[in-house]
Enzyme design. Sequence first.
Site, PDB file in Angstrom:
ATOM      1  N   GLU A  99       5.292  -1.500 -16.606  1.00 19.75           N
ATOM      2  CA  GLU A  99       4.127  -2.176 -16.051  1.00 19.75           C
ATOM      3  C   GLU A  99       4.392  -2.316 -14.561  1.00 19.75           C
ATOM      4  OE1 GLU A  99       3.951  -5.894 -18.140  1.00 19.75           O
ATOM      5  OE2 GLU A  99       2.862  -5.021 -19.823  1.00 19.75           O
ATOM      6  N   ARG A 147       6.165   4.826  10.015  1.00 16.16           N
ATOM      7  CA  ARG A 147       4.825   4.238  10.143  1.00 16.16           C
ATOM      8  C   ARG A 147       5.008   2.740  10.353  1.00 16.16           C
ATOM      9  NH1 ARG A 147       0.734   7.886   8.329  1.00 16.16           N
ATOM     10  NH2 ARG A 147       1.586   9.610   7.128  1.00 16.16           N
ATOM     11  N   HIS A 153       2.809  -2.466  11.479  1.00 15.60           N
ATOM     12  CA  HIS A 153       1.368  -2.717  11.506  1.00 15.60           C
ATOM     13  C   HIS A 153       0.996  -4.056  10.879  1.00 15.60           C
ATOM     14  CE1 HIS A 153       1.097   1.936  11.067  1.00 15.60           C
ATOM     15  NE2 HIS A 153       1.254   1.596  12.328  1.00 15.60           N
ATOM     16  N   LYS A 155       0.085  -7.356   1.010  1.00 15.80           N
ATOM     17  CA  LYS A 155       0.324  -6.025   0.442  1.00 15.80           C
ATOM     18  C   LYS A 155       1.379  -6.100  -0.657  1.00 15.80           C
ATOM     19  CE  LYS A 155      -0.390  -3.747   4.899  1.00 15.80           C
ATOM     20  NZ  LYS A 155       0.231  -2.950   5.951  1.00 15.80           N
ATOM     21  N   TYR A 158       0.156   1.218  -2.252  1.00 15.61           N
ATOM     22  CA  TYR A 158       0.127  -0.230  -2.058  1.00 15.61           C
ATOM     23  C   TYR A 158      -1.249  -0.805  -2.345  1.00 15.61           C
ATOM     24  CZ  TYR A 158      -1.456   1.166   2.667  1.00 15.61           C
ATOM     25  OH  TYR A 158      -2.109   1.738   3.737  1.00 15.61           O
ATOM     26  N   GLU A 186      -6.919  -4.272  13.760  1.00 19.42           N
ATOM     27  CA  GLU A 186      -5.612  -3.657  13.558  1.00 19.42           C
ATOM     28  C   GLU A 186      -4.742  -3.850  14.802  1.00 19.42           C
ATOM     29  OE1 GLU A 186      -3.835   0.587  12.070  1.00 19.42           O
ATOM     30  OE2 GLU A 186      -5.601   0.622  13.357  1.00 19.42           O
ATOM     31  N   ASP A 202       1.869   4.091  17.553  1.00 20.15           N
ATOM     32  CA  ASP A 202       3.044   3.303  17.173  1.00 20.15           C
ATOM     33  C   ASP A 202       4.120   3.326  18.264  1.00 20.15           C
ATOM     34  OD1 ASP A 202       1.783   2.649  14.826  1.00 20.15           O
ATOM     35  OD2 ASP A 202       3.009   3.951  13.557  1.00 20.15           O
TER      36      ASP A 202
END
Length: 187
Positions: A28, A58, A61, A71, A131, A142, A170
């Site tokens: 699960e 990445r 953020h 998240k 995610y 953002e 970035d």
Amino acid sequence: MTYTKTEIDGLWIIEPNVFCDSRGYFMESYKEQDFEQNIGKIHFIQDNESCSSQGVLRGLHYQLEPYAQSKLVRVIQGTVLDVAVDIRKGSPTYGKYIAVELSGENKRQFFIPKGFAHGFYVMSESAVFIYKVDNPYAPTHERGIRFDDPEIGVDWRAISDRLVNTSEKDRNAPLLNEADNNFEYNQ
């Protein structure tokens, strides 16, 4: 599932029970009732997926309120170093981070609430990263922080031995002390 608090309030590592046999495995990956009993009520509204090659970084953020996102992240193929940085003003751990290795093999998950900057570095040949989020993407809200901000000092492990592939956005993100931020720490 096993829910483990980290040293930073709000960040959790979740390890599922994986049942394996000759056919493969079953687990699960999310169970609302267990999540709420351990972490709290979060209304996830969307699942996202990205695929990145080795050396891709990445982050870091986040989105400003009212579009901040919690998240629940995991990797289904490959390995990443996943990082969450506390950017809640007034927090005793402001500017500190937790790094967790997530992989398709360990099936570990990382919960990152609002008030944290998030990023990951791909350590394997490639990685598929998925995610859940509780707020939609809002480009006007953002923001980001430089992944190599010396004040934060994230240890990205073998990053110095490899070419880092990151976006121009970035690379040019502000440092933590210059970043736009509307998060306050509430115990």
